[in-house]
Design an enzyme around this catalytic site. Structure first.
Site, mmCIF file in Angstrom:
data_model
loop_
_atom_site.group_PDB
_atom_site.id
_atom_site.type_symbol
_atom_site.label_atom_id
_atom_site.label_comp_id
_atom_site.label_asym_id
_atom_site.label_seq_id
_atom_site.Cartn_x
_atom_site.Cartn_y
_atom_site.Cartn_z
ATOM 1 N N LYS A 84 43.569 -68.418 3.602
ATOM 2 C CA LYS A 84 44.657 -68.422 2.620
ATOM 3 C C LYS A 84 44.872 -67.020 2.089
ATOM 4 O O LYS A 84 43.951 -66.191 2.130
ATOM 5 C CB LYS A 84 44.326 -69.395 1.482
ATOM 6 C CG LYS A 84 43.050 -69.019 0.754
ATOM 7 C CD LYS A 84 42.688 -70.057 -0.267
ATOM 8 C CE LYS A 84 41.439 -69.652 -1.015
ATOM 9 N NZ LYS A 84 41.574 -68.392 -1.776
ATOM 10 N N ASP A 121 35.547 -69.723 -0.712
ATOM 11 C CA ASP A 121 35.522 -68.253 -0.699
ATOM 12 C C ASP A 121 34.135 -67.618 -0.932
ATOM 13 O O ASP A 121 34.012 -66.669 -1.727
ATOM 14 C CB ASP A 121 36.509 -67.698 -1.739
ATOM 15 C CG ASP A 121 37.958 -68.083 -1.468
ATOM 16 O OD1 ASP A 121 38.221 -68.769 -0.472
ATOM 17 O OD2 ASP A 121 38.837 -67.705 -2.273
ATOM 18 N N ASP A 128 39.379 -66.343 1.768
ATOM 19 C CA ASP A 128 40.459 -65.509 1.239
ATOM 20 C C ASP A 128 40.731 -64.437 2.306
ATOM 21 O O ASP A 128 39.786 -63.778 2.783
ATOM 22 C CB ASP A 128 39.966 -64.869 -0.078
ATOM 23 C CG ASP A 128 41.076 -64.550 -1.061
ATOM 24 O OD1 ASP A 128 42.029 -65.345 -1.181
ATOM 25 O OD2 ASP A 128 40.978 -63.489 -1.724
ATOM 26 N N HIS A 162 48.387 -56.109 0.440
ATOM 27 C CA HIS A 162 48.835 -57.399 -0.104
ATOM 28 C C HIS A 162 49.401 -57.230 -1.518
ATOM 29 O O HIS A 162 48.903 -56.397 -2.292
ATOM 30 C CB HIS A 162 47.655 -58.380 -0.135
ATOM 31 C CG HIS A 162 48.062 -59.789 -0.423
ATOM 32 N ND1 HIS A 162 47.946 -60.358 -1.665
ATOM 33 C CD2 HIS A 162 48.628 -60.725 0.375
ATOM 34 C CE1 HIS A 162 48.407 -61.607 -1.609
ATOM 35 N NE2 HIS A 162 48.822 -61.847 -0.382
ATOM 36 N N HIS A 173 43.471 -61.583 3.212
ATOM 37 C CA HIS A 173 44.675 -60.806 2.879
ATOM 38 C C HIS A 173 44.942 -59.705 3.899
ATOM 39 O O HIS A 173 44.010 -59.009 4.317
ATOM 40 C CB HIS A 173 44.502 -60.130 1.514
ATOM 41 C CG HIS A 173 44.283 -61.070 0.377
ATOM 42 N ND1 HIS A 173 45.140 -62.108 0.073
ATOM 43 C CD2 HIS A 173 43.297 -61.121 -0.563
ATOM 44 C CE1 HIS A 173 44.692 -62.750 -0.993
ATOM 45 N NE2 HIS A 173 43.573 -62.182 -1.402
ATOM 46 N N HIS A 189 40.701 -56.524 -1.811
ATOM 47 C CA HIS A 189 39.555 -57.365 -1.454
ATOM 48 C C HIS A 189 39.913 -58.275 -0.288
ATOM 49 O O HIS A 189 41.081 -58.579 -0.054
ATOM 50 C CB HIS A 189 39.116 -58.230 -2.655
ATOM 51 C CG HIS A 189 40.166 -59.235 -3.051
ATOM 52 N ND1 HIS A 189 41.239 -58.909 -3.843
ATOM 53 C CD2 HIS A 189 40.327 -60.536 -2.718
ATOM 54 C CE1 HIS A 189 42.017 -59.961 -3.987
ATOM 55 N NE2 HIS A 189 41.500 -60.980 -3.316
ATOM 56 N N CYS A 218 39.876 -69.486 -7.783
ATOM 57 C CA CYS A 218 40.168 -70.304 -6.596
ATOM 58 C C CYS A 218 39.575 -71.706 -6.668
ATOM 59 O O CYS A 218 40.210 -72.666 -6.222
ATOM 60 C CB CYS A 218 39.771 -69.552 -5.333
ATOM 61 S SG CYS A 218 40.876 -68.141 -5.049
HETATM 62 C C1 VGL Z 1 39.894 -65.159 -5.767
HETATM 63 C C2 VGL Z 1 40.924 -63.567 -7.033
HETATM 64 C C3 VGL Z 1 41.620 -63.113 -5.951
HETATM 65 C C4 VGL Z 1 38.919 -66.284 -5.722
HETATM 66 C C5 VGL Z 1 40.594 -64.742 -4.664
HETATM 67 O O1 VGL Z 1 38.412 -66.605 -4.627
HETATM 68 O O2 VGL Z 1 38.652 -66.875 -6.793
HETATM 69 N N1 VGL Z 1 40.076 -64.588 -6.949
HETATM 70 N N2 VGL Z 1 41.452 -63.703 -4.757
HETATM 71 ZN ZN ZN Z 2 42.340 -62.829 -3.054
#
Ligand code: VGL
Ligand code: ZN
Length: 197
Positions: free
Chosen positions: A106, A9, A47, A53, A49, A82, A151
């Site tokens: 994801k 990410d 990431d 979401h 979404h 985000h 993550c």
């Molecule tokens: C993440 C919070 C929400 C991450 C992703 O990549 O760690 N954290 N979505």
């Molecule tokens: Zn996220």
């Protein structure tokens, strides 16, 4: 033994100026780029979404970002909006090398978040990454990226549970570090047999 670097990410919304900015996140990009040379396979996660979401605080009545609610699959932190699909915030950091082998997205299921690169947050719905790695006979994984305490943490623990030999390069990760999340993540990774360096 075949090894893979898994870059978690490294996206604009997790970098300074982004919607869920992780302090100093952009500092890790040159080191990650250089490390890619040392691996048989390089896999990036993204990431990803849909708008609205269920992990977004804005999708729920009367809750602030960073509060925790109970979802059918367990507790869930509610985040600022985000990494919405096709937005600049969801794009990879502009300096990140993009010549890796696979991008795994994801968090696209509107009802379930997905911290781990292997399973959604229900811990049973697979993303397909385990099958991909097994098909390529990859046994050893190194994780870098964002965020160390979410993550990266859940991905590394799942990988260890799935039987991979797992290392996390903490110098090439950055953490959100909210409400004890970083120390909690470090002990969970250690208990799962993840090598933290
Ligand atoms: C993440 C919070 C929400 C991450 C992703 O990549 O760690 N954290 N979505
Ligand atoms: Zn996220």
């Amino acid at each position: 033994m075949t090894n893979a670097l898994i870059v978690i990410d490294v996206q604009n919304d997790f970098c300074p100026g982004g919607a869920l900015a992780v302090p100093e996140a952009d500092e890790i990009v040159p080191g990650i780029n250089a490390l890619m040379e040392a691996f048989d396979a390089v896999i990036l996660t993204q990431d990803w979404h849909p708008a609205g979401h269920s992990s977004f605080a804005s999708s729920h009545q009367g809750v602030d970002p960073m509060s925790v609610i109970d979802m059918p699959y367990g507790p869930q932190v509610l985040w600022p909006d985000h990494c919405i699909q096709l937005t600049d915030g969801a794009a990879f950091h502009r300096d990140l090398r993009m010549d890796g082998d696979l991008i795994i997205r994801k968090g696209f299921n509107p009802a379930i978040d997905s911290y781990s690169a292997f399973f959604e947050n229900d811990h049973v719905t697979p993303t397909g990454l385990d099958g991909y790695l097994r098909a390529r006979q990859i046994k050893t994984l190194t994780f870098v990226g964002l965020a160390l305490d979410f993550c990266v943490h859940y991905s590394a623990v799942d990988a260890a549970k799935l039987g991979f030999e797992v290392t996390v390069r903490q110098d090439l990760c950055r953490a959100i570090d909210f409400d004890g999340s970083l120390v909690g993540a470090q002990s969970a990774m250690q208990n799962a047999g993840v090598k933290l360096i």
